[in-house]
Design an enzyme around this catalytic site. Sequence first.
Site, short mmCIF file in Angstrom:
data_model
loop_
_atom_site.label_atom_id
_atom_site.label_comp_id
_atom_site.label_asym_id
_atom_site.label_seq_id
_atom_site.Cartn_x
_atom_site.Cartn_y
_atom_site.Cartn_z
N LYS A 53 0.86 -1.18 0.00
CA LYS A 53 0.00 0.00 0.00
C LYS A 53 0.90 1.23 0.00
O LYS A 53 2.03 1.19 0.50
CB LYS A 53 -0.87 0.01 1.26
CG LYS A 53 -2.14 0.82 1.12
CD LYS A 53 -3.34 -0.08 0.81
CE LYS A 53 -4.63 0.69 0.78
NZ LYS A 53 -5.79 -0.19 0.64
N GLY B 11 -22.86 5.21 6.10
CA GLY B 11 -22.05 5.80 5.04
C GLY B 11 -22.58 5.34 3.69
O GLY B 11 -22.48 4.16 3.35
N GLY C 3 -21.60 6.27 0.49
CA GLY C 3 -20.68 6.85 -0.48
C GLY C 3 -20.60 6.00 -1.74
O GLY C 3 -21.58 5.34 -2.13
N VAL D 175 -19.20 3.12 -2.60
CA VAL D 175 -19.51 1.68 -2.52
C VAL D 175 -20.95 1.48 -2.07
O VAL D 175 -21.72 0.74 -2.70
CB VAL D 175 -18.54 0.95 -1.55
CG1 VAL D 175 -18.95 -0.51 -1.39
CG2 VAL D 175 -17.11 1.05 -2.04
N ALA D 176 -21.33 2.12 -0.98
CA ALA D 176 -22.60 1.78 -0.34
C ALA D 176 -23.82 2.25 -1.13
O ALA D 176 -24.88 1.63 -1.05
CB ALA D 176 -22.65 2.34 1.08
N1 LIG Z 1 -13.95 1.93 -2.92
C1 LIG Z 1 -13.58 0.66 -2.89
O1 LIG Z 1 -13.49 -0.02 -3.92
C2 LIG Z 1 -13.26 0.03 -1.56
C3 LIG Z 1 -12.68 -1.24 -1.55
C4 LIG Z 1 -12.45 -1.85 -0.31
C5 LIG Z 1 -12.76 -1.18 0.86
N2 LIG Z 1 -13.32 0.07 0.81
C6 LIG Z 1 -13.66 0.74 2.07
O2 LIG Z 1 -15.08 0.94 2.09
C7 LIG Z 1 -15.39 2.16 2.75
C8 LIG Z 1 -16.20 3.05 1.84
O3 LIG Z 1 -15.46 3.34 0.67
P1 LIG Z 1 -16.01 4.37 -0.42
O4 LIG Z 1 -15.09 4.27 -1.57
O5 LIG Z 1 -17.46 4.17 -0.61
O6 LIG Z 1 -15.76 5.74 0.33
P2 LIG Z 1 -16.58 7.10 0.21
O7 LIG Z 1 -15.71 8.15 0.78
O8 LIG Z 1 -17.13 7.28 -1.17
O9 LIG Z 1 -17.84 6.85 1.17
C9 LIG Z 1 -17.77 6.90 2.56
C10 LIG Z 1 -19.01 7.64 3.05
O10 LIG Z 1 -19.00 7.60 4.47
C11 LIG Z 1 -19.44 8.86 4.95
N3 LIG Z 1 -19.00 9.04 6.34
C12 LIG Z 1 -17.79 9.41 6.81
N4 LIG Z 1 -17.80 9.46 8.15
C13 LIG Z 1 -19.04 9.08 8.54
C14 LIG Z 1 -19.66 8.92 9.79
N5 LIG Z 1 -19.03 9.16 10.94
N6 LIG Z 1 -20.96 8.50 9.83
C15 LIG Z 1 -21.64 8.27 8.69
N7 LIG Z 1 -21.09 8.42 7.47
C16 LIG Z 1 -19.81 8.82 7.39
C17 LIG Z 1 -18.87 9.87 3.98
O11 LIG Z 1 -19.56 11.10 4.01
C18 LIG Z 1 -19.04 9.12 2.65
O12 LIG Z 1 -20.27 9.42 2.02
C19 LIG Z 1 -14.04 2.76 3.17
O13 LIG Z 1 -13.77 2.35 4.49
C20 LIG Z 1 -13.05 2.11 2.23
O14 LIG Z 1 -11.75 2.02 2.79
C21 LIG Z 1 -13.58 0.68 -0.37
C1 LIG Z 2 -6.51 -2.11 -5.03
C2 LIG Z 2 -7.64 -1.31 -4.52
C3 LIG Z 2 -8.81 -1.41 -5.38
C4 LIG Z 2 -7.81 -1.67 -3.10
C5 LIG Z 2 -8.94 -1.03 -2.32
N1 LIG Z 2 -8.68 0.36 -2.07
C6 LIG Z 2 -9.06 -1.84 -1.06
O1 LIG Z 2 -8.88 -1.35 0.04
O2 LIG Z 2 -9.34 -3.01 -1.16
#
Ligand SMILES: NC(=O)c1ccc[n+]([C@@H]2O[C@H](COP(=O)([O-])OP(=O)(O)OC[C@H]3O[C@@H](n4cnc5c(N)ncnc54)[C@H](O)[C@@H]3O)[C@@H](O)[C@H]2O)c1
Ligand SMILES: CC(C)C[C@H](N)C(=O)O
EC number: 1.4.1.9
Length: 364
Positions: A80, A180, A182, A184-185
């Site tokens: 990372k 949250g 964002g 993903v969700a």
């Molecule tokens: N994007 C990916 O492909 C991916 C892959 C693996 C893991 N993740 C993990 O999944 C999570 C979400 O990722 P994402 O890309 O959707 O991020 P994102 O920033 O688009 O969404 C996160 C959301 O959480 C909200 N948030 C922050 N603090 C908060 C709180 N205290 N209470 C309620 N909501 C809150 C933010 O306003 C935002 O809308 C992260 O922890 C990330 O590390 C993402």
């Molecule tokens: C390689 C990336 C897509 C990894 C992603 N940010 C994760 O935490 O899984």
Amino acid sequence: MEMFKYMETYDYEQLVFCQDKASGLKAIIAIHDTTLGPALGGTRMWTYASEEDAIIDALRLAKGMTYKNAAAGLNLGGGKTVIIGDPKKDKNEAMFRAFGRYIQSLNGRYITAEDVGTTVNDMDTIHEETDFVTGISPAFGSSGNPSPVTAYGVYKGMKAAAKQAYGVDSLEGRTVAVQGVGNVAYKLCEYLYKEGANLIVTDINKEAVQRAVENYGAKAVEPDEIYSVYCDIYAPCALGATINDETIPQLKATIVAGAANNQLKETRHGDILHEKGIVYAPDYVINAGGVINVADELNGYDSERAMKRVETIYDNLMRVFAISKRDNIPTYVAADRMAEERIQGLQQSRSTFLLNGHHIISRR
Ligand SMILES: NC(=O)c1ccc[n+]([C@@H]2O[C@H](COP(=O)([O-])OP(=O)(O)OC[C@H]3O[C@@H](n4cnc5c(N)ncnc54)[C@H](O)[C@@H]3O)[C@@H](O)[C@H]2O)c1
Ligand SMILES: CC(C)C[C@H](N)C(=O)O
């Protein structure tokens, strides 16, 4: 901080500090383990309180990727990067190009992608300087933003958790509390809505909440109310460490399954979930869809093939649940065991990764 002592204790291979005065780049690349292949893991851009915090985050996240990639069945190790800075203010083209050249200098030992604070556009800029980057634009024949695919994997994983908890994997009529909404969700909510689940959502961003309310009939609650709502599934999709001493006593859910990384504040919180009979889908197993998707680029990206592979998250979780039941251990321990067994099993037949002319990267 005694760096070599830390690296030795947790078996890290390499830590690289990258500095470019002209662009303001300050990056730390952590490579944890390359037994299974080159280290693949995203680049996080964040404002850290101290350099030590940034180093610790890079190390911790890199180790997480070793386990995530191993548990997902990928032939990839874990690494990372963290870039110190504010992603809203401090980015510039020269910074990501300088970073790309540092990645190139590692000759394939580390491959990057998106993480918190970085975008497809940033990956495209890195790609100007190196091939060792994924999650680049579909215009280059690549996979683009990994978030929607992560959502698909979380949805499939949630179904596996339902199968474990209720004997059936349908989510129709189940209530899911999503923390949250964002990148993903929001997509996860779409899958759940289409299957007939009831949604309760929260976010600190009111517009994000409104979108889910309007499009998916979600009920909105305040951020601190999400832990105590009546629901079947609590889906942490915002921050890490939300499973802790304060939140566990409030939970009414029978399942914890969401996208966030590092959901357990401490490992003992995974023990408490186990004792309470709550089915916990270990974070790095259920949220591997994004990395599975970007990893497919190394073979010449094929979306259909990648999505099929993401569906294996269901089976991977069922294996974790089976190990947990068989050995009467918490699911987070079972997941670690599954990942470690795979790495140890292949350790005999592979040495530390060196780009030697015949490797996964040479296929694209
Ligand atoms: N994007 C990916 O492909 C991916 C892959 C693996 C893991 N993740 C993990 O999944 C999570 C979400 O990722 P994402 O890309 O959707 O991020 P994102 O920033 O688009 O969404 C996160 C959301 O959480 C909200 N948030 C922050 N603090 C908060 C709180 N205290 N209470 C309620 N909501 C809150 C933010 O306003 C935002 O809308 C992260 O922890 C990330 O590390 C993402
Ligand atoms: C390689 C990336 C897509 C990894 C992603 N940010 C994760 O935490 O899984």
